[in-house]
Design a protein around this motif. Structure first.
Motif, PDB file in Angstrom:
ATOM      1  N   LEU A 153     -48.277  46.582 -26.339  1.00  0.00           N
ATOM      2  CA  LEU A 153     -47.436  45.452 -25.986  1.00  0.00           C
ATOM      3  C   LEU A 153     -46.548  45.780 -24.800  1.00  0.00           C
ATOM      4  CD1 LEU A 153     -46.303  44.367 -29.562  1.00  0.00           C
ATOM      5  CD2 LEU A 153     -48.232  43.509 -28.250  1.00  0.00           C
ATOM      6  N   THR A 188     -52.155  41.057 -23.843  1.00  0.00           N
ATOM      7  CA  THR A 188     -51.675  39.739 -24.244  1.00  0.00           C
ATOM      8  C   THR A 188     -51.695  38.736 -23.089  1.00  0.00           C
ATOM      9  OG1 THR A 188     -49.440  40.654 -23.965  1.00  0.00           O
ATOM     10  CG2 THR A 188     -50.293  40.476 -26.201  1.00  0.00           C
ATOM     11  N   ARG A 189     -51.292  39.162 -21.895  1.00  0.00           N
ATOM     12  CA  ARG A 189     -51.327  38.244 -20.747  1.00  0.00           C
ATOM     13  C   ARG A 189     -52.755  37.896 -20.348  1.00  0.00           C
ATOM     14  NH1 ARG A 189     -46.512  37.334 -18.264  1.00  0.00           N
ATOM     15  NH2 ARG A 189     -44.785  38.650 -18.917  1.00  0.00           N
ATOM     16  N   ALA A 237     -60.766  40.986 -27.914  1.00  0.00           N
ATOM     17  CA  ALA A 237     -59.585  41.637 -27.325  1.00  0.00           C
ATOM     18  C   ALA A 237     -59.853  43.114 -27.083  1.00  0.00           C
ATOM     19  CB  ALA A 237     -58.367  41.450 -28.225  1.00  0.00           C
ATOM     20  N   ARG A 296     -49.544  41.849 -31.525  1.00  0.00           N
ATOM     21  CA  ARG A 296     -50.118  41.227 -30.326  1.00  0.00           C
ATOM     22  C   ARG A 296     -50.204  39.711 -30.498  1.00  0.00           C
ATOM     23  NH1 ARG A 296     -52.995  46.112 -29.689  1.00  0.00           N
ATOM     24  NH2 ARG A 296     -54.535  45.492 -31.244  1.00  0.00           N
ATOM     25  N   TYR A 297     -50.535  39.276 -31.709  1.00  0.00           N
ATOM     26  CA  TYR A 297     -50.574  37.836 -31.970  1.00  0.00           C
ATOM     27  C   TYR A 297     -49.201  37.213 -31.746  1.00  0.00           C
ATOM     28  CZ  TYR A 297     -49.710  33.751 -34.837  1.00  0.00           C
ATOM     29  OH  TYR A 297     -49.265  32.534 -35.275  1.00  0.00           O
ATOM     30  N   TYR A 305     -57.408  33.371 -35.020  1.00  0.00           N
ATOM     31  CA  TYR A 305     -57.053  34.722 -34.547  1.00  0.00           C
ATOM     32  C   TYR A 305     -57.361  35.697 -35.684  1.00  0.00           C
ATOM     33  CZ  TYR A 305     -54.455  38.230 -31.861  1.00  0.00           C
ATOM     34  OH  TYR A 305     -54.110  39.340 -31.121  1.00  0.00           O
ATOM     35  N   GLU A 333     -46.733  38.296 -29.853  1.00  0.00           N
ATOM     36  CA  GLU A 333     -46.413  38.280 -28.428  1.00  0.00           C
ATOM     37  C   GLU A 333     -47.237  37.219 -27.694  1.00  0.00           C
ATOM     38  OE1 GLU A 333     -45.220  41.884 -25.899  1.00  0.00           O
ATOM     39  OE2 GLU A 333     -47.314  41.600 -25.360  1.00  0.00           O
ATOM     40  N   LEU A 334     -48.511  37.091 -28.060  1.00  0.00           N
ATOM     41  CA  LEU A 334     -49.369  36.082 -27.443  1.00  0.00           C
ATOM     42  C   LEU A 334     -48.851  34.682 -27.742  1.00  0.00           C
ATOM     43  CD1 LEU A 334     -51.967  35.194 -25.985  1.00  0.00           C
ATOM     44  CD2 LEU A 334     -53.158  35.367 -28.185  1.00  0.00           C
ATOM     45  N   ASP A 384     -59.337  40.534 -32.614  1.00  0.00           N
ATOM     46  CA  ASP A 384     -58.487  41.644 -32.161  1.00  0.00           C
ATOM     47  C   ASP A 384     -58.543  42.747 -33.215  1.00  0.00           C
ATOM     48  OD1 ASP A 384     -56.552  43.396 -31.355  1.00  0.00           O
ATOM     49  OD2 ASP A 384     -54.981  41.908 -31.062  1.00  0.00           O
ATOM     50  N   ARG A 440     -53.905  35.342 -22.883  1.00  0.00           N
ATOM     51  CA  ARG A 440     -53.300  34.036 -22.583  1.00  0.00           C
ATOM     52  C   ARG A 440     -54.038  33.344 -21.441  1.00  0.00           C
ATOM     53  NH1 ARG A 440     -48.149  34.270 -19.035  1.00  0.00           N
ATOM     54  NH2 ARG A 440     -49.870  34.996 -17.713  1.00  0.00           N
TER      55      ARG A 440
END
Length: 262
Positions: A127, A143-144, A251, A170-171, A160, A173-174, A222, A147
């Protein structure tokens, strides 16, 4: 201001000239600089480190300097032993540390790296919010990328699927990134954690039975390891979820996994 800029350029030129002179002298006298890089390695990561050791072997062929790589083997899930391994490496006078980083070990590694201004070079992708000031990540944050892929594919309703605490982070943050960048047309995500990756048939069938607003099931996977991707993608074929009305994002940055879907 002009004089300051010229002065800076002059100083840089002198430093580079002196550096080249020293390197030339070392080559003439057949002397090698030795640069110690401390390795913090979990024995379960031996395959991961193969590329690093191969690169070090190639670099040793140069006559300019030699990389010395003292290794500290440690179970990175044990915070106390990990801290001991870091201290032992630093006591050997290393210039930097190299190793992997996980959800469990990230706090210890970041704390020591920031406290002692010790560069930590990692091949792990984690992250953005957990990256320390002195860390160098050889993989970009996923994550970016996820997205941007979701926006590019215009996904609106997503499953997910994850198998670890790191995947859950990660979820989260996403989800924040999606909310920040797409408030007008929100993306709806249903999450599902797979407890036993080797026996995920029932989880996949349960996921497949759920109704979504779109005709195509959009699934983001992921997982913790590349082996887990091979296992889950094989089971996707076995339950018949590799047909035309299924779309996946994996991912992972390993291209070979894409071959398993077909």
């Amino acid at each position: 201001m002009m004089m300051d800029s010229q002065s800076m350029v002059t100083r840089i030129a002198l430093v580079l000239l002196f550096r080249n002179f020293i390197i030339a002298e070392l080559r003439d006298r057949n002397i090698q600089w030795q640069i110690p890089i401390g390795i913090i390695q979990d024995r379960r990561d031996e395959v991961t480190f193969t590329g690093f050791y191969y690169s070090v072997t190639l670099k040793q062929q140069t006559q300019t300097f030699e990389l010395h790589t003292p290794v500290e083997y440690v179970d990175k899930s044990d915070s106390y032993k990990l801290a001991q391994a870091i201290c032992t490496s630093m006591s050997n006078g290393v210039f930097a540390l190299f190793g992997t980083k996980s959800y469990r070990s990230q706090d210890i590694l970041t704390s020591y790296s920031d406290k002692f201004h010790m560069p930590y070079i990692t091949i792990s992708s984690i992250l953005e919010s957990t990256q320390g000031k002195y860390e160098v990540h050889m993989k970009p944050p996923l994550t970016r990328i996820l997205r941007d892929l979701i926006f590019a594919k215009k996904w609106k309703n997503i499953f997910y699927v994850y198998d670890s605490d790191a995947g859950l982070m990660r979820y989260q943050e996403l989800r924040e990134l999606l909310l920040q960048n797409n408030t007008d047309q929100p993306v709806h995500i249903k999450i599902r954690r797979i407890q036993n990756i080797k026996q995920a048939h029932d989880d996949l069938k349960s996921l497949d039975s759920q109704e979504l607003r779109s005709t195509t099931k959009q699934i983001l996977i992921d997982l913790e390891s590349e082996e887990s991707y091979a296992v889950i993608l094989q089971q996707i074929r076995e339950v018949g979820m590799n047909k035309q009305n299924y779309s996946y994002i994996l991912a992972t940055q390993v291209r070979e996994t894409s071959k398993i879907v077909n």
